[in-house]
Design a protein around this motif. Structure first.
Motif, PDB file in Angstrom:
ATOM      1  N   THR A 217       0.846  -1.184   0.000  1.00  0.00           N
ATOM      2  CA  THR A 217       0.000   0.000   0.000  1.00  0.00           C
ATOM      3  C   THR A 217       0.885   1.239   0.000  1.00  0.00           C
ATOM      4  OG1 THR A 217      -1.745  -1.150   1.207  1.00  0.00           O
ATOM      5  CG2 THR A 217      -1.784   1.259   1.245  1.00  0.00           C
TER       6      THR A 217
ATOM      7  N   ASP B 228       1.044   5.588  -0.968  1.00  0.00           N
ATOM      8  CA  ASP B 228       0.374   6.847  -1.262  1.00  0.00           C
ATOM      9  C   ASP B 228       1.369   7.722  -2.010  1.00  0.00           C
ATOM     10  OD1 ASP B 228      -0.847   9.336  -1.309  1.00  0.00           O
ATOM     11  OD2 ASP B 228      -1.745   9.087   0.683  1.00  0.00           O
TER      12      ASP B 228
ATOM     13  N   ARG C 278      -2.853   7.214  -5.816  1.00  0.00           N
ATOM     14  CA  ARG C 278      -2.235   6.201  -6.674  1.00  0.00           C
ATOM     15  C   ARG C 278      -1.928   6.707  -8.085  1.00  0.00           C
ATOM     16  NH1 ARG C 278      -6.240   3.618  -9.830  1.00  0.00           N
ATOM     17  NH2 ARG C 278      -8.370   4.049  -9.161  1.00  0.00           N
TER      18      ARG C 278
END
Length: 282
Positions: free
Chosen positions: A8, A10, A41
């Motif tokens: 994940t 950013d 993203r």
């Protein structure tokens, strides 16, 4: 070599200079760093030849059989106000199961209407609303082999049922009509004062009413705006599948990750409860 799963990330908080340089070299453009817009993203910026380049990072598990080519494939659509596509490049990340994709398009004819979710009503002309309806009607009248990926997740009957019945377990969630949808229709992906829809990465076949329900969900903090969306797209939202998409979107807003201070919660619940009663009465 087997790459590790995507992490994940950013992009608003990660260095992307090397990515921008790679895209510049591949597309033979220069991206004006003063114009770069950073999102979670994706990043994008204006080029030295008067175009725009958008770069997206997406895990391979979020691409599926479509290959991540939403923007160039949307070039085949007609009758829709959207930027023209010129060129693209994609590559596999060297360190994890991530695909980077860059697409060069026309500059937008105006500024984004607002954020993905708006807190106050934007000033939009009657011509703007008419153009929205023309484009969405034209989109729904076409056909594609693509399947829409709202929130980067391929939409299927199973996904609709699982998501919706978490909150509305007594509703029959069988979809009967599938049509092309943008699948990420929010206020950050449309321009004003001249109307245009952009960011076509997730478009494809979806249950009728997905776009109307998605825009309604993005408008719920401004009840009059949410009502206007439903009024403008009433043929979609009043169809059986459109009602199911209203519950599908509402279930995401009201679900286990809902923030207790989200101003959309009460209006989403009120409309969804009424729609659920209508579906159960059919």
């Amino acid at each position: 070599m087997k790459l590790p799963a995507a992490q994940t990330v950013d992009l608003r908080r990660e260095p992307v200079d090397a990515i921008l340089e790679r895209v510049e070299q591949s597309l033979q453009v220069r991206i004006d760093r003063d114009t770069v817009v950073y999102k979670r993203r994706s990043v994008g910026g204006r080029t030295d030849r008067g175009t725009w380049v958008r770069i997206e990072r997406r895990g391979l598990d979020r691409i599926g059989i479509q290959g991540g080519d939403g923007t160039p494939s949307a070039e085949a659509l007609h009758g829709i106000a959207k930027p023209a596509w010129y060129a693209g490049v994609s590559w596999l990340d060297e360190n994890e199961r991530v695909m980077w994709r860059a697409d060069e398009t026309d500059l937008l004819p105006g500024r984004p209407v607002g954020g993905a979710i708006v807190a106050k009503a934007p000033e939009l002309s009657e011509e703007w609303w008419a153009a929205l309806n023309v484009s969405l009607d034209a989109l729904a009248a076409q056909r594609t082999n693509r399947i829409a990926t709202p929130d980067t997740e391929t939409i299927t009957q199973e996904l609709v049922t699982e998501t919706t019945q978490r909150l509305f377990p007594d509703v029959d969630t069988t979809i009967t009509q599938w049509v092309p949808a943008h699948a990420d229709l929010n206020w950050a992906n449309m321009t004003a004062p001249e109307f245009c829809i952009f960011d076509w990465e997730d478009w494809g076949m979806a249950p009728r009413g997905l776009d109307a329900a998605t825009l309604w969900g993005a408008s719920l903090a401004v009840p009059s705006l949410a009502d206007r969306v439903r009024q403008e797209r009433r043929d979609d939202v009043e169809s059986r599948d459109g009602k199911l998409m209203t519950l599908f979107v509402a279930a995401k807003i009201l679900g286990p990750y809902a923030h207790p201070e989200d101003p959309r919660l009460d209006p989403a619940r009120a409309v969804a409860d009424q729609v659920a009663k209508e579906l159960q009465a059919d």
